[in-house]
Design an enzyme around this catalytic site. Structure first.
Site, mmCIF file in Angstrom:
data_model
loop_
_atom_site.group_PDB
_atom_site.id
_atom_site.type_symbol
_atom_site.label_atom_id
_atom_site.label_comp_id
_atom_site.label_asym_id
_atom_site.label_seq_id
_atom_site.Cartn_x
_atom_site.Cartn_y
_atom_site.Cartn_z
ATOM 1 N N LEU A 60 0.831 -1.202 0.000
ATOM 2 C CA LEU A 60 0.000 0.000 0.000
ATOM 3 C C LEU A 60 0.867 1.254 0.000
ATOM 4 O O LEU A 60 2.076 1.183 0.199
ATOM 5 C CB LEU A 60 -0.951 -0.032 1.201
ATOM 6 C CG LEU A 60 -1.844 -1.278 1.248
ATOM 7 C CD1 LEU A 60 -2.518 -1.428 2.608
ATOM 8 C CD2 LEU A 60 -2.895 -1.225 0.144
ATOM 9 N N LYS A 161 14.878 0.272 4.990
ATOM 10 C CA LYS A 161 14.328 0.868 3.777
ATOM 11 C C LYS A 161 14.358 2.392 3.861
ATOM 12 O O LYS A 161 14.706 3.079 2.892
ATOM 13 C CB LYS A 161 12.892 0.377 3.558
ATOM 14 C CG LYS A 161 12.135 1.085 2.425
ATOM 15 C CD LYS A 161 12.789 0.895 1.065
ATOM 16 C CE LYS A 161 12.110 1.728 -0.017
ATOM 17 N NZ LYS A 161 10.750 1.273 -0.352
ATOM 18 N N LYS A 222 7.280 11.257 0.361
ATOM 19 C CA LYS A 222 6.708 10.570 1.518
ATOM 20 C C LYS A 222 7.775 9.769 2.249
ATOM 21 O O LYS A 222 7.860 9.786 3.482
ATOM 22 C CB LYS A 222 5.568 9.656 1.055
ATOM 23 C CG LYS A 222 4.913 8.815 2.141
ATOM 24 C CD LYS A 222 5.502 7.409 2.249
ATOM 25 C CE LYS A 222 5.321 6.605 0.987
ATOM 26 N NZ LYS A 222 5.846 5.214 1.134
#
Length: 261
Positions: A60, A161, A222
């Site tokens: 998502l 990440k 983001k």
């Protein structure tokens, strides 16, 4: 083979789901906007998709999307279910997700490095964090999608990440800016790129000029936000957000945007 529910059929999710189906896993998929299943067995709701699933995979867009799906499905997950979240949501949101899970439901955080092409060919890099038993169970599923890097305990995949993508995105912004400086100083772009490619920034220069990647600038921004408020990453994020016209284009678009300013 374990029955999988795959939630999220965006740019990356759909080719990843296809790979799991091609590997022989019984697969049910769901997407917030219906009609993207492309021949895969599609459920009408996320709750319906996870009914009877052994493994739930989510891909998502951001922490809010994962939290929304968790609200719809967490209470419906039976003990013994394994949730593999491959979204890029950072370690704090991953910890919050873990707290919402019923007893007996495992969680592996497994965000990926790579774009749409590697997602289709199974060449992603998968940063996996979680309890040892959950990582062992997740590995056969994840190996259909890419090279698995086992990072450590819960949250470590999500954390790594953030570190790696923060370095990549900020470096691409830096390359874009120095190429704009080169132009202002009367140097040709070819000369500047050749000199940069000859040094330690070769990989970053290649990414800054990639023609086959599909990592939208808005998602890159983001990811930088997930890294916190450090001065360099915050400045790089402001660069990405300064030109709304490139929000849906690949990260490489920031190079041209900086030259126009």
């Amino acid at each position: 083979m374990e029955k999988i529910a795959f939630l999220g059929l965006g740019r990356m999710g759909l080719p990843m789901a296809r790979r799991l189906a091609a590997a022989g896993h019984p697969l049910t998929v769901w997407n917030r906007s219906p009609g993207r299943a492309d021949g895969l067995a599609e459920a009408a709701t996320a709750a319906e998709a996870v009914r009877g699933a052994d493994v739930v995979v989510t891909m998502l867009s951001d922490p809010a999307a994962v939290a929304e799906v968790a609200g719809a499905i967490a209470a419906r997950l039976a003990p013994g279910t394994l949730w593999i979240d491959m979204s890029s949501i950072g370690p704090a949101a991953t910890a919050g997700l873990r707290e919402r899970l019923p007893d007996g439901v495992g969680l592996v955080d497994a965000p990926v490095l790579g774009s749409v092409g590697p997602a289709a060919t199974g060449d992603l890099v998968v940063y996996a964090g979680g309890e040892d038993a959950d990582l062992d169970r997740a590995r056969p599923v994840l190996e259909h999608l890419g090279r698995v890097r086992r990072c450590g305990g819960p949250g470590s995949g999500a954390a790594l990440k953030v570190v790696v993508i923060g370095a990549i995105v900020a470096s691409v912004a830096v390359v874009g800016e120095v190429l704009a400086v080169a132009e202002e100083l009367g140097l040709s772009q070819e000369l500047a790129r050749e000199a940069l490619t000859a040094g330690p920034l070769a990989g970053v220069v290649a990414r800054a000029h990639s023609a086959d990647s599909d990592f939208p600038v808005r998602l890159a921004a983001k990811d930088l936000a997930l890294a916190g408020g450090g001065p360099v990453l915050s400045a790089a994020r402001e660069v990405l957000l300064a030109d709304p016209s490139i929000a849906e284009r690949d990260l490489s678009a920031v190079v041209g945007s900086l030259r126009r300013r």
